[in-house]
Each structure stands twice: as structure tokens, then as C-alpha cells.
Scaffold this active site. Sequence first.
Site, short mmCIF file in Angstrom:
data_model
loop_
_atom_site.label_atom_id
_atom_site.label_comp_id
_atom_site.label_asym_id
_atom_site.label_seq_id
_atom_site.Cartn_x
_atom_site.Cartn_y
_atom_site.Cartn_z
N GLN A 234 -4.27 -5.65 6.64
CA GLN A 234 -5.31 -6.44 5.97
C GLN A 234 -5.41 -7.87 6.48
OE1 GLN A 234 -7.66 -5.44 4.16
NE2 GLN A 234 -6.98 -3.42 3.46
N LYS B 176 -9.99 -1.18 10.44
CA LYS B 176 -10.10 -2.32 9.53
C LYS B 176 -10.38 -3.61 10.30
CE LYS B 176 -6.97 -0.39 6.06
NZ LYS B 176 -7.89 0.09 5.03
N HIS C 166 0.88 -1.19 0.00
CA HIS C 166 0.00 0.00 0.00
C HIS C 166 0.91 1.23 0.00
CE1 HIS C 166 -2.79 2.94 1.86
NE2 HIS C 166 -3.78 2.14 1.50
N CYS D 127 -4.81 2.55 -3.70
CA CYS D 127 -3.56 3.00 -3.03
C CYS D 127 -2.47 1.93 -3.16
CB CYS D 127 -3.80 3.33 -1.55
SG CYS D 127 -5.02 4.59 -1.29
N ASP E 258 3.31 -4.97 7.73
CA ASP E 258 2.06 -4.22 7.65
C ASP E 258 0.93 -5.24 7.79
OD1 ASP E 258 -0.18 -2.80 7.09
OD2 ASP E 258 0.54 -1.96 5.18
C1 LIG Z 1 -2.33 -2.91 3.48
C2 LIG Z 1 -2.63 -1.54 4.01
N1 LIG Z 1 -1.68 -0.87 4.66
C3 LIG Z 1 -1.89 0.35 5.17
C4 LIG Z 1 -3.11 0.97 5.02
C5 LIG Z 1 -3.30 2.33 5.60
O1 LIG Z 1 -4.21 2.29 6.66
P1 LIG Z 1 -4.75 3.67 7.29
O2 LIG Z 1 -5.33 4.45 6.17
O3 LIG Z 1 -5.78 3.21 8.28
O4 LIG Z 1 -3.60 4.35 7.94
C6 LIG Z 1 -4.14 0.32 4.33
C7 LIG Z 1 -5.44 0.98 4.12
O5 LIG Z 1 -6.15 0.69 3.18
C8 LIG Z 1 -3.89 -0.98 3.82
O6 LIG Z 1 -4.83 -1.65 3.16
#
Ligand SMILES: Cc1ncc(COP(=O)(O)O)c(C=O)c1O
Length: 408
Positions: free
Chosen positions: A205, A228, A124, A365, A202
Site C-alpha cells: 500500500q 496496486k 492484511h 482483509c 509488506d
Molecule cells: C497491505 C496489503 N498486503 C497484501 C495485499 C495482498 O495483495 P495481493 O492480493 O495483490 O496479493 C494487499 C491487498 O489488498 C494489501 O492491501
Amino acid sequence: MQVAHPDDGTAAAVRRGFAYASRGIAWLDNAATTQRPECVIAAMDDFLRHHNANVRRGVHRLAAEATAAYEGARAEVARFVGAGAAEEIVFTPGATAAIHLAVEGLVRPSLRPGDEVWVTLAEHHSNFLPWARAARETGAAFRVLPLRPDGRADLDAFRALATPGRARWLAATWVSNATGAANDPAALAEAAHGVGARLLLDASQGIAHAPLRVAGAGCDFAVFSAHKMYGPTGTGVLWGRRECLGAMQPVILGGEMVDRVEADGRAAWTDIPWRFEAGTPNAAGAVGLAAAIRWIGALPPGAGDHVRALAAAARRALAAIPGVTLRSAPDAASIVSFTLDGVHPHDVAQALDERGVAVRAGWLCAEPLLRTVVGGPVVRASFAPCNTAAEVAALADGVRAAKEAFAP
Ligand SMILES: Cc1ncc(COP(=O)(O)O)c(C=O)c1O
């Protein structure tokens, strides 16, 4: 249309806790943000009505109650992810902020020209751009790890290409938000450590769908967002190994992160993790996250299988529509992304919305991945235990309608 699927008893039981379900909306945008069950809203409501105070600074009883709730939430998060201690949990505004804290507080100050930072192609933007900038501005090399045909990080390539001793960090997603392909956190950690690098995982998800043991897997940092995983927006977590947090500098300075401040500007930081939580923290958000963790823990035993069955049913139903190409991993647990020949993903999403089906469409993203592998934006349906087979059928019907309306 009938979709082969186990009975929806799981969904019916789980849906009762969600107010949005009464609106007749098929919420298939869980990977963007989940809906909040009533128990999460009730826990935050109770905190805000009866226990609200600024945490860790007042001496009155409400401050004590608020602090106990906030620190109790930290302990629940620590247990949930298998941290060694509650102090390894830093509350942040979200996963994005958590990654920035790690990169700006520890990674960037230690990078030297010639060092390598690695991210996977599946990241992301939140776990891609901060690393690229830190590398660019320190003279380190920003290296992007290719993916295997199944969408997972190619760890053989990493072992072959990363320079032992120069490779400093591997930043990798547990589950891709675009394809649902899942890496094994322990395998990522082993590969990173094998060349002398550290791993930032990360977990955004994966965290709602499978247990994570951050320390057991060998991660050095792990990040995720409460929203999430059925919790509130505005709250996230940076978990760090004690030695990583100990070496990390605070990035935001201010109230309640110091032991002492002198009139000439000198200061001594307070203990970990509070030195990383300057300013008034989002205590209600932490309380909501703890409630979400309890809610996940109380899900029926079949909830994970139910979600996987929905994703599999969606793949079958969509693949049967001529012109649809699946873009997600064939074994993705909760994410199904696809394109429809000749129809822009936004038009597909619009047609679905007209039928009450909420999906995400666009670059997600995750442009580096989609540009390289798909060559364009996609539609993404993402599932949670409250979804039903009827919603999968509505998804497929809506895609057929989009095809009739828009396909050349
Ligand atoms: C894999 C992943 N990492 C990071 C993020 C960023 O999360 P946040 O917008 O809650 O900071 C997302 C959000 O869609 C994501 O899907």
C-alpha cells in the site's frame, strides 16, 4: 458542494491516460487495485503482439527479445526499489505469493519451538495467516504487535516484549490498507534487528505513493503487487537481501529453475532468482510492471501532494456529516475509511455506486485490526493522482444520500 482543494490540473493531466475516466466513474478503490494507464496496456500489448515467447529457454530471436524484455523489467524494478542488484528481485504472481515464498522457503524451515514470529495487528490477511500457520506448525510462538493510538506499530512495545535471540521475524506493513497509517520502514528494520530478528516489509500500500529504498531502509524482505501501482494483475515482487535469498529453498519446483536433474530425482537448483521462478513466468506482466514504474516516474511533481490534499478534503467533507466516524489515520496519505451510524458499509457502498462512486466496503482483509479497533466493517475511499475534488464531493454527497435512505 464545494470542497476546498488546490486546482485539479494534476488530475486532468493524469486522467488523460486512463480509458476508464471516460465512463464517468469516480474510481476511489485504488487501494484494492489501481486502474491501468494506456501506456501500461500498450507496453503489454506490444510485447504480446510482437515479442511473445517463453523466456529463458528458447534460442530463437523471439525468445531472445522476450527474455531481454523480462530481464530488463527486473532491472527496472531493482532500480525503482533501491535493490543492490537485479538478481535480488523475484517475480511472483503477487504480494500474497511473495509472502508465501519467503515464509515457506526460508522462515518455516528454520523455525524451532520457542522461537517467536511477530506480525503487527495492522497486517492484511496475506501477511498474517502464513506466519500464524508457520508458527503453529513448528511450535514457534505467533505474537501480534499492538498499535499505537495513531495506528502505527508500537515499536516500544516490540522492544519490551520481543525476546532477544528468540524473536526471529517481524512481518509489518508499510502502510495499513485499512487505516492508511504509515510505519517508517527504517524504524521497523532497526527494531527488528535490535532483537536479532529480520524484517519482512509488506510494501503493497505504500509503493504507489512514496519512494522505497529497500536496502537503504534495512529491510530483509519486501513484497508488493504490480496491480496496486498501475501495473497488471498476476505480477508481484519479492525483494530479498542476497543472504536471505541464498538461504531460501524453492517452494515450487519445475521448468527452468534447475541446472541439472538426474533420472533418480536428484537436482541442482540454478542461480538466484530464477530458481524461485519455476514454470513459465508472466513475462507480459513484468513488462507491464516496468511500464507502470516509468509512468510513476513521469508523474507531475505535485502528484503526491494532490493525493494527500484529496484525502484531507475527503476527511473534512465526511467528518462534517453527522453520524460519520472516521476510522483512518488523521494523516493518512491516500486512504480514508469511515463508518456511518446505523448503516451497514455495504449499503453505503451501494448508494455510492448508484452515483458512480466506487469504494470498498467490508473487512478489507484486515479483520484482526478492524475487529479489535473498530469492532466491525468499514467503508474505504482510496485516492490516486487521477482523482479530483469533484469526486470527493460526489463521495460526500453519496454518503449523505445513504444516510437519508438507510439511517434509522
Ligand atoms: C497491505 C496489503 N498486503 C497484501 C495485499 C495482498 O495483495 P495481493 O492480493 O495483490 O496479493 C494487499 C491487498 O489488498 C494489501 O492491501
